[in-house]
Write an enzyme that holds these catalytic residues in place. Structure first.
Site, short mmCIF file in Angstrom:
data_model
loop_
_atom_site.label_atom_id
_atom_site.label_comp_id
_atom_site.label_asym_id
_atom_site.label_seq_id
_atom_site.Cartn_x
_atom_site.Cartn_y
_atom_site.Cartn_z
N ARG A 49 0.84 -1.19 0.00
CA ARG A 49 0.00 0.00 0.00
C ARG A 49 0.88 1.24 0.00
O ARG A 49 1.41 1.61 1.04
CB ARG A 49 -0.92 0.00 1.23
CG ARG A 49 -1.86 -1.18 1.28
CD ARG A 49 -2.74 -1.13 2.52
NE ARG A 49 -1.97 -1.32 3.75
CZ ARG A 49 -2.50 -1.34 4.97
NH1 ARG A 49 -3.81 -1.16 5.11
NH2 ARG A 49 -1.75 -1.52 6.03
N ASP A 51 1.53 5.22 -0.05
CA ASP A 51 0.79 6.34 0.53
C ASP A 51 0.40 7.37 -0.53
O ASP A 51 0.85 7.31 -1.68
CB ASP A 51 1.64 7.02 1.61
CG ASP A 51 1.79 6.18 2.86
OD1 ASP A 51 0.93 5.31 3.10
OD2 ASP A 51 2.79 6.38 3.59
N TYR A 109 12.68 0.38 -2.99
CA TYR A 109 12.21 1.76 -3.17
C TYR A 109 13.39 2.66 -3.53
O TYR A 109 14.54 2.36 -3.19
CB TYR A 109 11.61 2.30 -1.87
CG TYR A 109 10.21 1.84 -1.56
CD1 TYR A 109 9.10 2.59 -1.96
CD2 TYR A 109 10.00 0.67 -0.85
CE1 TYR A 109 7.82 2.18 -1.64
CE2 TYR A 109 8.71 0.25 -0.53
CZ TYR A 109 7.63 1.01 -0.93
OH TYR A 109 6.35 0.60 -0.63
N ARG A 194 10.13 6.94 4.09
CA ARG A 194 10.17 8.40 4.20
C ARG A 194 10.73 8.84 5.55
O ARG A 194 11.43 9.86 5.65
CB ARG A 194 8.77 8.97 3.98
CG ARG A 194 8.32 8.83 2.52
CD ARG A 194 6.82 9.00 2.37
NE ARG A 194 6.40 10.34 2.78
CZ ARG A 194 5.11 10.68 2.95
NH1 ARG A 194 4.15 9.78 2.78
NH2 ARG A 194 4.80 11.92 3.31
#
Length: 249
Positions: A49, A51, A109, A194
């Site tokens: 999922r 963001d 990522y 993040r």
């Protein structure tokens, strides 16, 4: 029959991957398109999922069909139905118990930073104008590989049963005019990348030391870690699966 979809999307206009009650999501857009082609309500399950505002260069999802599909034709028609911000790379059949989320072995990522004003990149990178000690940031990144509990980088309100993740790669590199952080793990917590990037930037700015990074991770306290950097610089780049789940392999 179960099928995997490999896709990419520009997350700027979406409230993340997961369906939201009052906001548009990638999952909702994809489900509508697949349901239209299959002529029945079809549920889509994603590998993870992302963001609000986060992009995906490659993400995988699965769905079930009662009919055998012409995979190339289905891919073409699906792309024709979807908005320009979502693109299907391929659709392929997998074993009936293959799961886009639970069978993923590794996820990667990238977080992209520019250190100057660029009108063509501001929507897809994070601007940091201050000087950064990238060497020290890479030393801090290697500390991540020494731990498995990353509660300090997770959103406080989350429904996970464990905060354990195995990070196998974490490194800053210069790619043309961008400073790029690449990280790979078996799984990630909500907001984890993040928060990690925000912490490593604090090291690069001289606000945190390497010892501070150790202390933050051991504390399991989100309040002690760095700020969460903006979503537009984050990209899910790759999800890896065992080849054995592909149908006919």
């Amino acid at each position: 029959m179960r099928y995997f979809i490999e896709l990419s999307y520009n997350g700027k206009d979406y409230h993340g991957w997961q369906i939201q009650p009052n906001a548009i999501s990638v999952q909702e857009v994809l489900e509508k398109a697949v349901s239209t082609l299959l002529r029945e309500k079809t549920n889509i399950v994603g590998a993870g999922r992302t963001d609000t505002g986060v992009h995906a260069i490659q993400i995988v999802a699965h769905f079930d069909s009662k009919d055998v599909l012409n995979e190339q034709d289905f891919t073409y028609k699906l792309n024709a139905l979807l908005p320009k911000t979502v693109a299907i790379q391929k659709v392929y059949r997998v074993l009936d118990d293959a799961h886009a989320r639970f069978h993923a072995l590794k996820r990667s990522y990238k977080y992209k930073i520019v250190q100057h004003k660029d009108p063509f990149l501001y929507e897809f990178t994070h601007v940091v104008k201050q000087s950064l000690d990238v060497s020290k940031m890479n030393e801090a990144a290697q500390i991540l590989l020494q731990y498995t509990n990353f509660e300090c980088f997770s959103k406080v309100k989350t429904d996970v049963h464990t905060f354990n993740c195995t990070i196998t790669h974490a490194k800053w590199t210069q790619e043309n005019n961008q400073l790029v952080f690449t990280i790979s793990a078996d799984r990630f917590l909500r907001n984890m990348v993040r928060a990690i990037v925000g912490t490593l930037l604090a090291v690069g700015l001289g606000k945190l030391t390497l010892n501070d990074v150790h202390d933050i991770i051991r504390s399991k306290d989100r309040g002690k870690a760095g700020v969460s950097v903006p979503a537009q610089g984050l990209y899910l780049t790759e999800v890896i699966y065992p080849k054995a789940i592909i149908y006919g392999s």
